[in-house]
Design an enzyme around this catalytic site. Structure first.
Site, PDB file in Angstrom:
ATOM      1  N   LYS A 565      -7.668  14.126  -0.817  1.00 58.30           N
ATOM      2  CA  LYS A 565      -7.144  13.692   0.477  1.00 58.30           C
ATOM      3  C   LYS A 565      -5.699  14.141   0.528  1.00 58.30           C
ATOM      4  CE  LYS A 565      -8.119   9.319  -0.759  1.00 58.30           C
ATOM      5  NZ  LYS A 565      -8.762   8.704   0.378  1.00 58.30           N
ATOM      6  N   ARG A 566      -5.026  13.993   1.703  1.00 54.96           N
ATOM      7  CA  ARG A 566      -3.611  14.319   1.742  1.00 54.96           C
ATOM      8  C   ARG A 566      -2.870  13.517   0.673  1.00 54.96           C
ATOM      9  NH1 ARG A 566      -1.803  17.847   5.963  1.00 54.96           N
ATOM     10  NH2 ARG A 566       0.262  17.281   5.208  1.00 54.96           N
ATOM     11  N   LYS A 571      -1.509   6.343  -0.224  1.00 56.02           N
ATOM     12  CA  LYS A 571      -2.847   6.618  -0.752  1.00 56.02           C
ATOM     13  C   LYS A 571      -2.878   6.479  -2.281  1.00 56.02           C
ATOM     14  CE  LYS A 571      -3.924   9.832   3.048  1.00 56.02           C
ATOM     15  NZ  LYS A 571      -5.162   9.332   3.696  1.00 56.02           N
ATOM     16  N   THR A 673     -12.169   8.700   5.956  1.00 62.46           N
ATOM     17  CA  THR A 673     -13.481   9.249   6.288  1.00 62.46           C
ATOM     18  C   THR A 673     -14.057   9.983   5.067  1.00 62.46           C
ATOM     19  OG1 THR A 673     -12.212  11.034   7.319  1.00 62.46           O
ATOM     20  CG2 THR A 673     -13.317   9.490   8.792  1.00 62.46           C
ATOM     21  N   LYS A 677     -17.985  10.321   3.179  1.00 66.84           N
ATOM     22  CA  LYS A 677     -18.651  11.539   2.700  1.00 66.84           C
ATOM     23  C   LYS A 677     -19.107  11.366   1.248  1.00 66.84           C
ATOM     24  CE  LYS A 677     -15.516  13.969   5.731  1.00 66.84           C
ATOM     25  NZ  LYS A 677     -14.205  14.627   5.805  1.00 66.84           N
TER      26      LYS A 677
HETATM   27  N1  CR6 Z   1      -4.172  10.360   8.523  1.00 65.76           N
HETATM   28  C1  CR6 Z   1      -5.693   7.732   9.152  1.00 65.76           C
HETATM   29  O1  CR6 Z   1      -4.683   7.621   8.225  1.00 65.76           O
HETATM   30  C2  CR6 Z   1      -8.160   7.866   9.482  1.00 65.76           C
HETATM   31  C3  CR6 Z   1      -7.921   9.105  10.318  1.00 65.76           C
HETATM   32  C4  CR6 Z   1      -8.956   9.250  11.407  1.00 65.76           C
HETATM   33  C5  CR6 Z   1      -5.491   8.942  10.059  1.00 65.76           C
HETATM   34  C6  CR6 Z   1      -7.049   7.726   8.455  1.00 65.76           C
HETATM   35  O2  CR6 Z   1      -7.217   6.515   7.749  1.00 65.76           O
HETATM   36  O3  CR6 Z   1      -9.409   7.934   8.852  1.00 65.76           O
HETATM   37  O4  CR6 Z   1      -6.620   9.081  10.932  1.00 65.76           O
HETATM   38  N2  CR6 Z   1      -4.332   8.719  10.872  1.00 65.76           N
HETATM   39  O5  CR6 Z   1      -9.049   8.095  12.171  1.00 65.76           O
HETATM   40  C7  CR6 Z   1      -3.553   9.650  11.499  1.00 65.76           C
HETATM   41  O6  CR6 Z   1      -3.717  10.840  11.389  1.00 65.76           O
HETATM   42  C8  CR6 Z   1      -2.432   9.183  12.339  1.00 65.76           C
HETATM   43  C9  CR6 Z   1      -5.264  10.221   9.236  1.00 65.76           C
HETATM   44  O7  CR6 Z   1      -6.066  11.086   9.207  1.00 65.76           O
END
Ligand code: CR6
Length: 837
Positions: A565-566, A571, A673, A677
């Site tokens: 993830k990022r 996180k 998300t 997965k």
């Molecule tokens: N960074 C959330 O942090 C979420 C996605 C899609 C985020 C993440 O928990 O699953 O959106 N938020 O709803 C933003 O980008 C602002 C993400 O991807």
């Protein structure tokens, strides 16, 4: 690699046209034709990329028939249409996915092999469109897939960035960024529509004037104008006739060349306007959950929003619908606040350009928009300094003031005498430097506001949007995120998908709840055996990939523990790596300790200016290096940092994972998300009570989930009391920190990781120390559980079997029912006869 969806039947032949028939022979012919007529190559000269392009065009021809049929059906019926406004669409490679959705994956693979080419090599040629940062952009991609599958008329509107998310390379353990030139070899999936280009104004000033009827009006005199040119990509539904559209805008100069300047001999000046215009859609801002208060970013947002709304008005004209019915024709979803300026822009278009009375325009606006919030992190809430905003959008600032005055009038009456509340709700932040609050604009201009998981939606009501909730409780709701099982199972995990289809039939791909039918198979020893063999085969594939990329050997028999993830402090990749160091320390202190061999796999990009995140990457790589070189822990502990985590690499890692790390500080991850997965693909989760983890645990059962750590409430209490990290220091944690500070992982450099360790010792806003012990203990339980192979497999099967809720089809059904009220419109395929000119 195995073939996705061997067991699925291919659809009956829908089209017998020579050019687009779905037969193998027709496909081969089309492929060779394209090589010659599109690529202009003959086999002896053709590169793998030429072959990929020829293949892509052959597939595209087969999409176009569906696309035209869909457009015809929607136009004829004047269907209600969802417009999904998003600054990001993280699509991932199109080819494999389109083949899956068309149902011709297997035939095409055979056709290509029969021509003596390697199909997987061709698939890998595609430079994936990485037009997003992470979860939010990928969610948009899953949503448009689900809308097409559910036959919902929809348009995805966004920006065609010339450079998507940067390409990450690890050099000496550090992240370096390289430009993502995804368009270098052309993009066979898009179609340019120059005839639908629109002009977008920026900057300048406003002035008063009198119209023909002597009414006093306001006119926006822009400082510059750019042209938005739409590029359309068809988005196929799964095994139906629907092909919706993703429409991305490229910015161009109105006149590509200023001839008067050119004639005066100022060559540089002549191209300046063109260069400036094109910067608007040049590059994606690489920040996830961090606003970038740059003029260009606001210009980008306004650019695509204005172009899209104008395009929708064009569609209304074509369909002869009056603008008064805009909200009946379109439901617009704002994906976070990035497109929130749409509220003011629709008002401008209706009031200024179409001379509609304010009240009516406002009524239409509020009935058009709905807003999804994706974060609770304060640093991600968009606010624009007033002066900056005014310099880009002077007319919109006037409109926002007017919206605000009317809005606050309403609040004043509702909350008599509550001045503080007025200040909190205002669209303008007046504490110190003044800002325009985009989330407030989105809330005021939308009929519905939602969060992306149950906990997140609750916290929105209690915290970030509390005042709006107290004002309009009926506007608030939850829509838990989901992901598409077509890409994340059928395409990426063909072995598992085939086994599932063999056991329960293949309708689960359209109705993921059917995975429940797998539950009894958890008790079936032979099935469990096959389930395990598949996971092992996926791990073997992945190990080969790691060997090729990182030059490291990893043991497919070890537990594959994955965090991709990022990279962000919330996180907590640092929590994970601290635990890895603790394990290393245990192994070194007691070489004969009973130890479950593990491979820790990390992957993810850090925002280029986020130093702490980059330092965490360096630490992970440094630990990986030491561990790999130390014979004392060989074969028992391995750490891998996978470079350039993106959609394609995700497709390789989820199927091979056994343990999914979802370890954010509770209350910080809106949903997640990736967690979904993993679970679908049979990985077990170690996680906190955060975001959608809570719902995953609820679905799969607490006994099939490794829970640890403070809850969101406890986090808030701990912080409220004044959190002191040192109070949570244990002997082992002390050893870990000392080892890092001693320079052990940094060739004696005792300073390298100081910013990180000092941050943890003295500040630690994400409560790493507070959760460390609980995490360590939970990891011990994981290791023990893994040894009971049968039990682990049962848990794994149950994770898949109970993941039906996390299909984005379910999410989209809920948006349709509760927010959009957009009925599905099945598409009949047009024949050659229908489309004769
Ligand atoms: N960074 C959330 O942090 C979420 C996605 C899609 C985020 C993440 O928990 O699953 O959106 N938020 O709803 C933003 O980008 C602002 C993400 O991807």
């Amino acid at each position: 690699m195995a073939t996705p969806m061997k067991s699925m039947e291919t659809p009956t032949e829908l089209y017998d046209d020579e050019r687009t028939a779905l037969t193998k022979e027709a496909f081969k012919r089309a492929f060779l034709d394209n090589l010659l007529y599109v690529q202009g190559k003959f086999p002896a000269l053709a590169s793998q990329n030429d072959y990929y392009q020829a293949l892509a065009y052959a597939v595209r021809d087969r999409l176009l028939q569906r696309w035209i049929s869909t457009a015809a059906a929607y136009t004829k019926q004047g269907s209600r249409t969802v417009a999904y406004f998003s600054a990001e669409f993280l699509m991932g490679p199109h080819l494999g996915n389109n083949l899956i959705n068309l149902g011709i994956y297997e035939q095409v693979r055979e056709a290509i092999s029969e021509l003596g080419l390697d199909f997987d090599t061709l698939l890998r040629q595609e430079d994936e469109p990485g037009l997003g940062n992470g979860g939010l952009g990928r969610l948009a991609a899953c949503f448009i897939d689900s809308m097409a599958t559910l036959e919902i008329p929809s348009l995805g509107y966004g920006i065609r960035y010339e450079f998507g998310i940067f390409h990450q390379e690890i050099v000496d353990g550090w992240q370096t960024e390289r430009t993502d030139k995804w368009l270098r070899f052309g993009n066979p999936w898009e179609i340019l529509r120059p005839e639908w280009a629109v002009e977008v104004k920026l900057g300048g000033h406003t002035e008063q004037y009198r119209d023909e009827q002597e009414r006093l009006r306001i006119r926006w005199v822009p400082g510059k104008v750019v042209v938005g040119v739409p590029y359309d990509t068809p988005i196929l539904g799964f095994r139906n006739n629907t092909a919706n559209t993703l429409r991305l805008w490229k910015a161009e100069a109105p006149e590509s060349f200023d001839f008067s300047t050119f004639n005066r001999g100022d060559y540089g000046g002549a191209v300046r306007q063109k260069v400036w215009s094109e910067t608007l859609s040049k590059v994606l801002y690489p920040n996830d959950e961090q606003i970038q208060g740059k003029t260009l970013r606001l210009e980008q947002q306004y650019f695509f929003v204005s172009a899209s709304l104008q395009d929708m008005m064009r569609i209304m004209r074509v369909q002869k619908l009056p603008l008064e019915r805009f909200h009946e024709k379109f439901a617009v979803q704002l994906n976070d606040t990035h497109p929130a300026i749409a509220v003011a822009e629709l008002m401008r278009l209706l009031v200024d350009d179409h001379v509609m009375p304010w009240e009516q325009a406002w009524d239409i606006t509020c009935k058009t928009f709905a807003y999804t919030n994706h974060t609770l992190l304060p640093e991600a809430l968009e606010c624009w300094p007033l002066e900056l905003f005014k310099s880009v959008l002077p007319r919109h600032l006037d409109l926002i003031y007017e919206i605000n005055v009317r809005f606050l009038d309403e609040v004043r009456i509702r909350f008599y005498g509550d001045e503080a509340r007025l200040a909190r709700l205002s669209l303008i932040d007046e504490h110190g430097e003044r800002y325009v609050r985009m989330a407030h604009l989105a809330c005021v201009g939308s009929h519905t506001i939602n969060g992306v998981a149950e906990l997140h939606s609750e916290l929105l009501k209690q915290d970030v949007l509390r005042d709006f909730y107290e004002l309009w409780p009926h506007k608030f709701g939850n829509k838990t995120n989901g992901v598409t099982p077509r890409r994340w199972m059928a395409l990426s995990n063909p072995r598992l998908s085939d086994l599932i289809s063999e056991a329960i039939g293949d309708s689960w791909l359209k109705n993921l709840d059917e995975l429940q039918k797998l539950e009894p198979f958890a008790q079936d020893a032979a099935f469990r055996q096959r389930w395990r063999e598949i996971k092992l085969a996926n791990k073997v594939d992945f190990a080969a990939f790691v060997k090729e990329r990182n030059g490291i050997n990893i043991d497919p028999a070890s537990l594959f523990d994955v965090q991709v993830k990022r990279i962000h402090e919330y996180k907590r990749q640092h929590l994970n790596i601290l635990h890895v160091i603790a394990l290393y320390h245990r192994l070194r202190s007691d070489p004969n300790a009973d130890f479950q061999p593990r491979t820790f796999i990390f992957g993810g990009k850090a925002a280029p200016a986020y130093h702490m995140a980059k330092l965490i990457i360096k630490l992970i790589n440094s630990v990986a290096d030491v561990v790999d070189r130390d014979p004392a822990v060989k074969d028992r502990l391995k750490v891998v940092f996978l470079q350039n985590f993106n959609v394609s690499n995700g497709q390789r890692v989820y199927p091979a994972a056994e343990l999914s790390e979802q370890i954010s500080t509770a209350g910080k991850e809106a949903s997640g998300t990736g967690n979904m997965k993993f679970s679908m693909n049979g990985a077990l989760t170690i996680g906190t009570m955060d975001g959608a983890n809570i719902e995953i645990r609820q679905e799969v059962g607490a006994e099939n989930f490794f829970l640890f750590g403070l809850t969101a409430e406890q986090v808030a209490q701990t912080k409220g009391r004044g959190y002191r990290p040192l109070e949570h220091m244990t002997a082992e944690l002390q050893e870990v920190i000392s080892l890092i500070n001693s320079g052990f992982f940094s060739r004696g450099d005792v300073q390298m990781f100081r910013a990180l360790t000092d941050g943890l010792l003295w500040h630690d806003p994400y409560l790493v120390f507070a959760d460390f012990e609980s995490y360590s203990e939970c990891q011990l339980q994981v290791s023990q559980a893994y040894r009971d192979v049968d039990h682990w497999t049962r848990m794994s099967i149950l994770n898949s079997a109970r993941s039906g809720k996390f299909s984005s089809d379910r999410t989209i059904r809920e948006y349709c029912a509760d927010i959009w009220r957009a009925p599905s419109v099945p598409v009949r395929l047009l024949s050659q006869e229908d489309v004769k000119v």
